[in-house]
Scaffold this active site. Sequence first.
Site, PDB file in Angstrom:
ATOM      1  N   TYR A  18       7.432   0.723  -7.047  1.00  0.00           N
ATOM      2  CA  TYR A  18       6.300   1.165  -6.241  1.00  0.00           C
ATOM      3  C   TYR A  18       7.298   2.109  -5.007  1.00  0.00           C
ATOM      4  O   TYR A  18       7.637   1.586  -4.112  1.00  0.00           O
ATOM      5  CB  TYR A  18       5.574   0.032  -5.393  1.00  0.00           C
ATOM      6  CG  TYR A  18       4.342   0.186  -4.809  1.00  0.00           C
ATOM      7  CD1 TYR A  18       3.637   1.001  -5.301  1.00  0.00           C
ATOM      8  CD2 TYR A  18       4.282  -0.323  -3.095  1.00  0.00           C
ATOM      9  CE1 TYR A  18       2.212   1.567  -4.500  1.00  0.00           C
ATOM     10  CE2 TYR A  18       3.085  -0.012  -2.627  1.00  0.00           C
ATOM     11  CZ  TYR A  18       2.041   0.799  -3.072  1.00  0.00           C
ATOM     12  OH  TYR A  18       1.004   1.086  -2.559  1.00  0.00           O
ATOM     13  N   TYR A 172      -3.507  -9.628  -6.887  1.00  0.00           N
ATOM     14  CA  TYR A 172      -2.581  -9.498  -6.231  1.00  0.00           C
ATOM     15  C   TYR A 172      -2.674  -9.573  -4.446  1.00  0.00           C
ATOM     16  O   TYR A 172      -2.070 -10.830  -3.748  1.00  0.00           O
ATOM     17  CB  TYR A 172      -1.670  -8.166  -6.317  1.00  0.00           C
ATOM     18  CG  TYR A 172      -0.405  -8.163  -5.331  1.00  0.00           C
ATOM     19  CD1 TYR A 172       0.603  -8.761  -5.598  1.00  0.00           C
ATOM     20  CD2 TYR A 172      -0.697  -7.404  -3.971  1.00  0.00           C
ATOM     21  CE1 TYR A 172       1.699  -8.449  -4.482  1.00  0.00           C
ATOM     22  CE2 TYR A 172       0.504  -7.161  -2.982  1.00  0.00           C
ATOM     23  CZ  TYR A 172       1.363  -7.875  -3.456  1.00  0.00           C
ATOM     24  OH  TYR A 172       2.662  -7.842  -2.269  1.00  0.00           O
ATOM     25  N   HIS A 173      -3.733  -8.813  -4.343  1.00  0.00           N
ATOM     26  CA  HIS A 173      -3.996  -8.752  -2.671  1.00  0.00           C
ATOM     27  C   HIS A 173      -4.995 -10.162  -2.293  1.00  0.00           C
ATOM     28  O   HIS A 173      -5.073 -10.220  -0.964  1.00  0.00           O
ATOM     29  CB  HIS A 173      -4.729  -7.514  -2.217  1.00  0.00           C
ATOM     30  CG  HIS A 173      -4.092  -6.463  -3.017  1.00  0.00           C
ATOM     31  ND1 HIS A 173      -4.083  -5.681  -3.890  1.00  0.00           N
ATOM     32  CD2 HIS A 173      -3.097  -5.331  -2.123  1.00  0.00           C
ATOM     33  CE1 HIS A 173      -3.129  -4.661  -4.046  1.00  0.00           C
ATOM     34  NE2 HIS A 173      -2.385  -4.532  -2.773  1.00  0.00           N
ATOM     35  N   LYS A 532      -8.249  -2.534  15.067  1.00  0.00           N
ATOM     36  CA  LYS A 532      -7.544  -1.895  13.958  1.00  0.00           C
ATOM     37  C   LYS A 532      -7.357  -0.472  14.220  1.00  0.00           C
ATOM     38  O   LYS A 532      -8.470   0.304  13.302  1.00  0.00           O
ATOM     39  CB  LYS A 532      -7.893  -2.363  12.563  1.00  0.00           C
ATOM     40  CG  LYS A 532      -7.252  -3.622  12.583  1.00  0.00           C
ATOM     41  CD  LYS A 532      -7.072  -4.380  10.902  1.00  0.00           C
ATOM     42  CE  LYS A 532      -6.204  -3.482  10.371  1.00  0.00           C
ATOM     43  NZ  LYS A 532      -4.572  -3.694  10.904  1.00  0.00           N
ATOM     44  N   ASP A 536      -5.024   1.757   8.429  1.00  0.00           N
ATOM     45  CA  ASP A 536      -4.557   0.353   7.736  1.00  0.00           C
ATOM     46  C   ASP A 536      -5.553  -0.577   7.454  1.00  0.00           C
ATOM     47  O   ASP A 536      -6.446  -0.970   8.570  1.00  0.00           O
ATOM     48  CB  ASP A 536      -3.534   0.019   8.892  1.00  0.00           C
ATOM     49  CG  ASP A 536      -3.387  -1.403   8.393  1.00  0.00           C
ATOM     50  OD1 ASP A 536      -3.102  -1.787   7.360  1.00  0.00           O
ATOM     51  OD2 ASP A 536      -2.841  -2.383   9.533  1.00  0.00           O
ATOM     52  N   HIS A 538      -5.090  -3.436   5.792  1.00  0.00           N
ATOM     53  CA  HIS A 538      -4.570  -4.775   5.736  1.00  0.00           C
ATOM     54  C   HIS A 538      -4.912  -5.770   7.156  1.00  0.00           C
ATOM     55  O   HIS A 538      -4.212  -5.629   8.222  1.00  0.00           O
ATOM     56  CB  HIS A 538      -3.014  -4.774   5.904  1.00  0.00           C
ATOM     57  CG  HIS A 538      -2.646  -4.305   4.550  1.00  0.00           C
ATOM     58  ND1 HIS A 538      -2.477  -3.024   3.978  1.00  0.00           N
ATOM     59  CD2 HIS A 538      -2.525  -4.983   3.270  1.00  0.00           C
ATOM     60  CE1 HIS A 538      -2.063  -2.825   2.844  1.00  0.00           C
ATOM     61  NE2 HIS A 538      -2.089  -4.113   2.010  1.00  0.00           N
TER      62      HIS A 538
END
Length: 660
Positions: A18, A172-173, A532, A536, A538
């Site tokens: 990646y 995945y996340h 935030k 981003d 996340h």
Amino acid sequence: MSDHRLPERDRPWMMRTYAGHSTAEKSNELYRSNLAKGQTGLSVAFDLPTQTGYDPDHELARGEVGKVGVPVAHRGHMTTLMSGIPLDKMNTSMTINATAAWLLGLYIVAAEEQGVAQEQLQGTTQNDIIKEFLARGTYAFPPGPSMRLIADMVAYTVTEVPKWNPINICSYHLQEAGATPVQEIAYAMSNAIAVLDAVRERVDESLMPKVFSRISFFVNAGVRFVEEHAKLRAMGILWEELGRERYGVTDEKQLRFRYGVQVNSLGLTESQPENNVQRIVLEALAVTMGRNARARALQLPAWNEALGLPRPWDQQWALRIQQVLAFETDLLEYPDIFEGSVVMDGLVNEMLEGARAEMAVVAEHGGAVKAVDYMKAALVDSHRERIKRIESGDQTVVGINKYTESEKSPLVDEEGGIMVVDLAVEAQQRDAVVAWRAERDQAAVDAALAELTRVAGTDENIMPATIEAARVGATTGEWSAALRDAFGEYRGPTGVGEAAAGSDDPDIEELREEVDRVSEALGRRMKILVGKPGLDGHSNGSEQIAVRARDAGMDVVYEGIRLTPAQIASSALQEGVHVIGLSILSGSHRELIPDVIRALRDAGVDAPVVVGGIIPEADEQPLKDAGVSAVYTPKDFDMRKIMRDIVALVADHNGIGTAA
């Protein structure tokens, strides 16, 4: 030949890394270097402006250009990115979601320039928007239009780009956001049902088996690798059931559960980062050991990703781990080594039972799209429980809460053991996109964007208009702006308000008493703003801070992701907060944190600022010099201590003495 050996060794899985950073030119050099080292497929990381639909010169792109991936603002960038890479032979995975239709359009046009027809293209677009609402935050449009874009892409590619996987249903996340194995299975399968049902409305029913066969998955594999392997076997069983029972698929080949993997990044540690190497190897075993559930493609994180952006050497190390497993060990020489295992069969059945029950709950909420709020809150709760287990020592993380004594790592050099993107890149990219717009046929771009807008308001497939806009030189920001105008803006759920109240453990009770004492001295309830800045998405850490602050008795202002410094300052002023917590994991802290502090000062806000994120040690003092009171990084896992620090900081800032 005996039954316990294969007649010939299996072919290895596709090996990816990646990668992407700075510019299309720099990323192309990296790709060609990795391919020369034996990598067998590309995995493209795009920067956050590209992922969320902004050009490099947009206000929200400030500090984010080229940081976590490569900026691709137009056809010229994609052409440069793929220069010298034969697209008729390459298998390319693109981690792109909200703007997936656009990036696929750019890729198709770049292939045309190489003389490669779209029918020849092989690869995958991640294109899973539901998990963006749940875990990753790079959404752009509301759920309904977002699902329409996905369905259009699937419907288009199944006939026009038949070797392409138009979507990776992405569990995945979910694990990165705290999902248990059962939740990861259930939410991924529920997500797949939502996608397939949406596509069903846009293609002839006779095409559904082919559509089903082009759906792939992108899964996570954690360090509990026996359990993780069982999870993958369970997912394969459920996927086949769905195909047969819900979509009428009978062809065994079309029913295969096809998945690629990046192993777990949540468990990578900033402390003793060399331990991450063995974690990565064990996690890779989960998806390579059992032949009947082996990954079709694998990419491994680098050992230092908890510290920052890996260097080419670090990525080479991750690739070499794959090559040692594939070519030096005997993994590929045997039939399925778990077949008939009492342990594996028991684990699989346990997970199937739990996943079916959780899928039923999602269905009761109206399916995955309508159940986003429910699933988001469930993930926040699961992640909170994980953190509590680590805090209490019930879950051991070597180097974090046990065996913490350590020699200094020789792998971490004076520069922090990571790659740092040159700050000049962003200015260069801003100037370059302005020049691109000035040199193109503006009338052709205007016409293409007008057609895109028209199609967005109809039931026509969006892909032909998207590809034409790519051909004439429209930009990522222009394509997204046209669709934002047509579809509207959207802010995803935070899961904080819906998360269950914290348990009444002694630590929380003691902290609540201190919050009450300081609040009484302040004259009103202590209030924290969790913000935030930048792109981003996340938000797992910021959500946990917000939930823990609420459990401790503070008033919490948390408006989710993607805020400008001016918006944060305005909220801080209007809400009268006593402390501000900022979270950034994208590497843009050097630009955005000082911007926020300036905005707060300009607005007249007098409150201390604390910062959390993936922040190299070398950057901590400059942030404090800019006005930050405290910096927390992944090594600071104890939320109880962070909360106590914040309460003490507010007390000290307001001249309130410590508790007796």
